[in-house]
Design a protein around this motif. Sequence first.
Motif, short mmCIF file in Angstrom:
data_model
loop_
_atom_site.label_atom_id
_atom_site.label_comp_id
_atom_site.label_asym_id
_atom_site.label_seq_id
_atom_site.Cartn_x
_atom_site.Cartn_y
_atom_site.Cartn_z
N CYS A 1 -5.98 -2.22 -4.64
CA CYS A 1 -4.56 -1.64 -4.26
C CYS A 1 -3.92 -1.44 -5.59
O CYS A 1 -4.44 -1.71 -6.68
N LEU A 2 -3.02 -0.37 -5.51
CA LEU A 2 -2.30 0.02 -6.68
C LEU A 2 -0.85 -0.88 -6.40
O LEU A 2 -0.24 -0.55 -5.59
N SER A 3 -0.52 -1.58 -7.41
CA SER A 3 0.64 -2.43 -7.57
C SER A 3 1.50 -2.01 -8.52
O SER A 3 1.17 -1.94 -9.85
N GLY A 4 2.99 -2.10 -8.22
CA GLY A 4 4.17 -2.00 -9.09
C GLY A 4 4.77 -3.19 -9.06
O GLY A 4 5.03 -3.70 -7.87
N HIS B 1 -6.50 9.98 -12.17
CA HIS B 1 -5.62 9.56 -13.37
C HIS B 1 -4.21 10.08 -13.21
O HIS B 1 -3.19 8.93 -13.44
N ALA B 2 -4.01 11.21 -12.81
CA ALA B 2 -2.66 11.52 -12.60
C ALA B 2 -1.79 10.87 -11.54
O ALA B 2 -0.75 10.55 -11.58
N LEU B 3 -2.60 10.71 -10.47
CA LEU B 3 -1.97 9.99 -9.29
C LEU B 3 -1.59 8.48 -9.85
O LEU B 3 -0.74 8.00 -9.19
N ASN B 4 -2.76 7.91 -10.32
CA ASN B 4 -2.33 6.42 -10.51
C ASN B 4 -1.19 6.29 -11.66
O ASN B 4 -0.34 5.39 -11.35
N GLN B 5 -1.02 7.20 -12.39
CA GLN B 5 0.22 7.37 -13.33
C GLN B 5 1.82 7.51 -12.40
O GLN B 5 2.42 6.70 -12.62
N GLY C 1 5.67 -3.60 -14.89
CA GLY C 1 4.56 -2.25 -14.79
C GLY C 1 3.82 -2.17 -13.59
O GLY C 1 4.27 -2.21 -12.40
N PHE C 2 2.66 -1.65 -13.63
CA PHE C 2 1.85 -1.22 -12.72
C PHE C 2 0.36 -1.39 -12.84
O PHE C 2 0.01 -1.34 -14.17
#
Length: 363
Positions: free
Chosen positions: A263-266, A39-43, A251-252
């Motif tokens: 994937c984590l996308s911004g 959660h922390a890394l995602n944010q 956003g992301f």
Amino acid sequence: MNKKLITMKIRHKILVLSLSLVFIPLIIAGFLAFRVGVHALNQVIGRSLQKTATYIMDSMDRDLYERTAALRSWAGLAVMQDVLKGDPDGKIASYLSEISKNNAALYRDLFCVNAKGVVIASANKYRTGMNVSKEAWFQKGVMEGVPYIGPVHALDNAQENLIGIVQPIHNASDHSSVIGIVVSILEWESFSGAAKLINEGKEGELRDGYLSVVDDTGSVLFQFTSAGGAVRKSLPADTQSLQKVMLGGAGFLMESGKDGKTCLSGFAHSSGYKDGKKLDWSAILSVPRTTAFAPVYYLGKQLGVVGILCLILIPAIVIIFSKGITRPITHMVDILKDLAGGEGDLTRSIEVQTDDEIKELAD
């Protein structure tokens, strides 16, 4: 279960209890640490990707504004009126060549086109004489008389996407009349924000990921992949980040691609610069989940190593210490069995090599 517990030897009971006291807290702590870490890394990483995407679009908006303003000022120069005559003295060509020479890192090409679509002057002389009347950007600049900013194909390589800025040249005696256009061709990598990210991509946020600049139809205008992957011509219409950014937002989010990778996308949309035109472009930064959450996965591996070590060491320690408990008890049980069988000596003392409660019981 209760029957098995009752019939279980003391040594085994101690072993089960010890393993339970170690592994249950370890599993709970590991699970909570993983959840909190993800959660922390995602944010943190998500907001960082969003911030970087915003920085890239702001940088592109600013750079395009400045270069459009420069092109507008050149189009208004008196020398540009020679486009009506076909630049017979080569003044336009000399002027454009001097600009290109002094700004080699900024411009791929600079050229002037008359109202018929013929290149009459260029910083690259071999372009002179080319007919570009069928190009969409020519139609915008001459036929519609409006500036154009958008992707263009290189005249010498139809597979290469570049950025073109087109500025109409108005007749000095009749400002409503367009007599030609002046065109600057830019490479995507020349933009400071994108170039900086590309140069640092393999060591920074783009490691194993990619940067895409897309228009509102989902077409990829430019893409950089740090791993050297193939450039995609378009993003699937159901790509969540594309759907979000097409609404003009930033956003992301976590999303799954067609290749099955998560994937984590911004992302961020163009917001324009000062009174400049707001582009229908967006930047999307995507990093594989495995890369984004690598620290958490590393923590999980370390907890696994600790668990294995505990699984090896705890039974060994328990066996050593449990012998100190079970051995004198077993000795006492053997003597009591002898007494019960009528073979024991009631005057005999039970020797126990401990100095604890078991010795008191033996005495």
